[in-house]
Design an enzyme around this catalytic site. Structure first.
Site, mmCIF file in Angstrom:
data_model
loop_
_atom_site.group_PDB
_atom_site.id
_atom_site.type_symbol
_atom_site.label_atom_id
_atom_site.label_comp_id
_atom_site.label_asym_id
_atom_site.label_seq_id
_atom_site.Cartn_x
_atom_site.Cartn_y
_atom_site.Cartn_z
ATOM 1 N N LYS A 5 -9.444 2.192 -2.742
ATOM 2 C CA LYS A 5 -10.053 1.616 -1.947
ATOM 3 C C LYS A 5 -11.545 2.487 -1.867
ATOM 4 O O LYS A 5 -12.078 3.066 -1.458
ATOM 5 C CB LYS A 5 -9.061 2.284 -0.887
ATOM 6 C CG LYS A 5 -9.940 1.353 0.112
ATOM 7 C CD LYS A 5 -8.360 1.921 1.316
ATOM 8 C CE LYS A 5 -9.122 1.206 2.896
ATOM 9 N NZ LYS A 5 -7.977 1.263 3.352
ATOM 10 N N GLU B 233 0.781 -1.073 0.276
ATOM 11 C CA GLU B 233 0.270 0.212 0.178
ATOM 12 C C GLU B 233 0.667 1.393 -0.442
ATOM 13 O O GLU B 233 1.728 1.328 1.045
ATOM 14 C CB GLU B 233 -0.950 0.112 0.939
ATOM 15 C CG GLU B 233 -1.551 1.023 1.488
ATOM 16 C CD GLU B 233 -2.854 0.696 2.713
ATOM 17 O OE1 GLU B 233 -3.366 1.414 2.460
ATOM 18 O OE2 GLU B 233 -1.989 0.633 3.535
ATOM 19 N N CYS C 112 -5.550 -2.447 2.836
ATOM 20 C CA CYS C 112 -5.058 -2.660 3.906
ATOM 21 C C CYS C 112 -6.702 -3.138 4.961
ATOM 22 O O CYS C 112 -6.953 -4.404 4.806
ATOM 23 C CB CYS C 112 -5.518 -1.002 4.640
ATOM 24 S SG CYS C 112 -4.835 -1.250 6.152
#
Length: 519
Positions: free
Chosen positions: A334, A264, A386
């Site tokens: 995301k 990430e 995440c």
């Protein structure tokens, strides 16, 4: 006044024991892995609720939840204290506030159980009530479904149900078992307790031997780069070039891999400002007939929208031809953003109050819930960035017949040496077992890992070390029942139990009313 003081003194031991029972659940999750503690501790709580806490069910459940989350997500304090710019008292206070909020959900479950269900029928109803409250927790205020009790059973017999009913269904089975034990054992109904336990554990063990998906016989050579960049340096402008050079250097001896993954936001420069670097990577990867997937922040200078992205560089379909052109469509944005870390609730009010609410990269825009798979060197990857890996419904919505792997990237440097990263890895392992396909997990500082279709760790890199994890990862075909039906069976099972819990007492009362008239 005296009766209130007396009642408070009587309630205090119940709350304290509930708090300790909840805190003990931490040891059933990674890195401790004592799965057998979860049913025993939950059974203890339901016994306590029935015998000591029914008149104060909400407070008893809240105390249990405060212990559960207070110990379980104590790692939140690490990021607030180390990077939030708050004094120790402030960081602990914010962590306790979060835990107090999360504790409202088991408190609600306890209240509903005591208020509407007769104790003898609790085991039938608890599955639905618990599922309903956990469903609320998964979406209220964008959702925080961390430490759902089903995760604790990954390595236990109930873990065999994961491909059938998912973590959600395993949670239902677990609380049903625990509630049964909590009510049966104190009454010395040992035979019934043994039968219920044996049926659930043996059936789960046998289901765990079932292979729902099959290896195709093909595999890929994977290289995942772990840069181990300190969190305090990640967004320092002077560190952009050293970080980018480090990732390039670590990758240079691994261009023979079929797929290369960086974690990430591995590239700390905004995408529009890193085009030359990205184009060079694209050409190099394509020239070696491979693909590189990396995290990067995309910022639109016109709209001022920022996205936490994954992009693909190099070969898209296996041909020696680069395809990167900003802003190409082979990317993922995301969807589930982390409160405070990636967006600030009530931003106009909170910005400027404390450094915590003004962290770098804390104002992202949200990507769509369902997005196309990333295409990398002929592979189709279902991404999660995440803590998105903790949302099984989102993962399921992005899995298709042609999906080869689940890809999750993260930066757990926020949480130091705490047990948070281990819990994060365990959640990814559960996703692999639910859907029966490998999960590729690339992180900045660990735990970078390849997870097999049964949730087992195939390869991993140690935390807090720079390195490259090279692994041959098998490909799978097929679909698990959970992949096909999602939470449907969990809701049906829980709803059936609730209906029985509401109907059986009325039926029993009706029989008792008829009996005298017959006599």
């Amino acid at each position: 006044m005296m009766p209130k003081i007396k009642a408070a003194k009587q309630l205090l031991p119940t709350c304290l024991i509930s708090l300790l029972l909840g805190a003990g659940l931490t040891f059933s999750y990674a890195p401790f892995g004592a799965w057998y503690l979860a049913p025993l501790l939950l059974a203890g709580f339901f016994w306590l609720l029935n015998n000591k806490g029914r008149s104060h069910a909400f407070v008893s459940g809240w105390s249990f939840g405060l212990g559960w989350f207070g110990a379980g997500i104590s790692w939140v304090h690490v990021s607030i204290a180390d990077f939030g710019g708050l004094p120790l008292a402030g960081s602990i206070g914010l962590m306790l506030l979060l835990c107090a909020y999360l504790a409202l959900y088991p408190a609600l479950a306890s209240s509903l159980l005591v208020r509407f269900i007769r104790p003898a029928y609790w085991p039938l109803a608890i599955g639905f009530i618990w599922l309903f409250c956990e469903w609320l927790r998964s979406w209220m205020l964008t959702g925080f479904p961390w430490l759902s009790v089903g995760y604790s059973q990954l390595h236990g017999p109930l873990g065999g149900y994961l491909p059938m009913v998912g973590e959600t269904g395993v949670s239902v089975l677990l609380v049903t078992l625990a509630c049964s034990l909590g009510l049966l054992l104190p009454k010395r109904h040992f035979k019934s307790a043994v039968v219920i336990t044996a049926v659930l554990l043996i059936s789960g063990y046998l289901l765990g031997k079932q292979q729902w998906t099959k290896a195709t016989g093909q595999s890929i050579k994977l290289a995942m780069v772990q840069g181990n960049i300190q969190q305090s340096l990640r967004w320092v402008p002077e560190q952009d070039l050293p970080t980018m050079n480090l990732y390039r250097h670590l990758t240079d001896t691994h261009w023979d891999a079929d797929l290369i993954i960086w974690p990430e936001a591995a590239i700390p420069k905004l995408e529009p400002l890193a085009l030359r670097y990205l184009q060079e990577l694209d050409e190099t990867a394509a020239g070696h007939q491979t693909a590189l997937v990396t995290g990067i922040v995309n910022y639109n200078f016109e709209t001022r929208d920022a996205f936490n992205n994954l992009i693909v560089l190099g070969s898209q379909d296996g041909q020696a031809e680069g395809h990167y052109r900003y802003p190409h469509a082979n990317r993922y944005a995301k969807h589930h953003l982390l409160p405070i870390g990636e967006f600030i609730p009530f931003e106009d009010w909170l910005r400027g109050i404390a450094p915590l609410f003004d962290l770098p990269m804390s104002s992202f825009s949200r990507g769509d819930f369902q997005q196309p798979n990333l295409q990398a060197n002929g592979l189709h990857l279902a991404p999660a960035i995440c803590f998105e890996i903790a949302f099984p419904n989102q993962i399921r919505a992005n899995l298709h017949q042609h999906t080869d792997y689940i890809l999750t990237v993260s930066n757990d440097a926020w949480f130091g040496h705490s047990h948070g990263p281990h819990q994060h890895l365990e959640i990814a392992q559960v996703r692999a077992r639910e859907f029966g396909i490998p999960v590729l997990r690339a992180t900045n500082n660990g735990i970078t890992a390849v997870i097999g279709s049964q949730g087992q760790l195939l390869d991993e890199l140690p935390q807090f070390q720079q390195g490259v994890l090279v692994s041959d990862v098998p490909r799978y075909s097929g679909q698990t029942p959970y992949g096909k039906f999602g939470d449907l069976w969990a809701w049906l099972l829980a709803t059936l139990g609730l209906l029985l819990a509401l109907w059986l007492p009325r039926r029993h009362s009706a029989k008792q009313a008829i009996a005298p008239s017959v006599n």
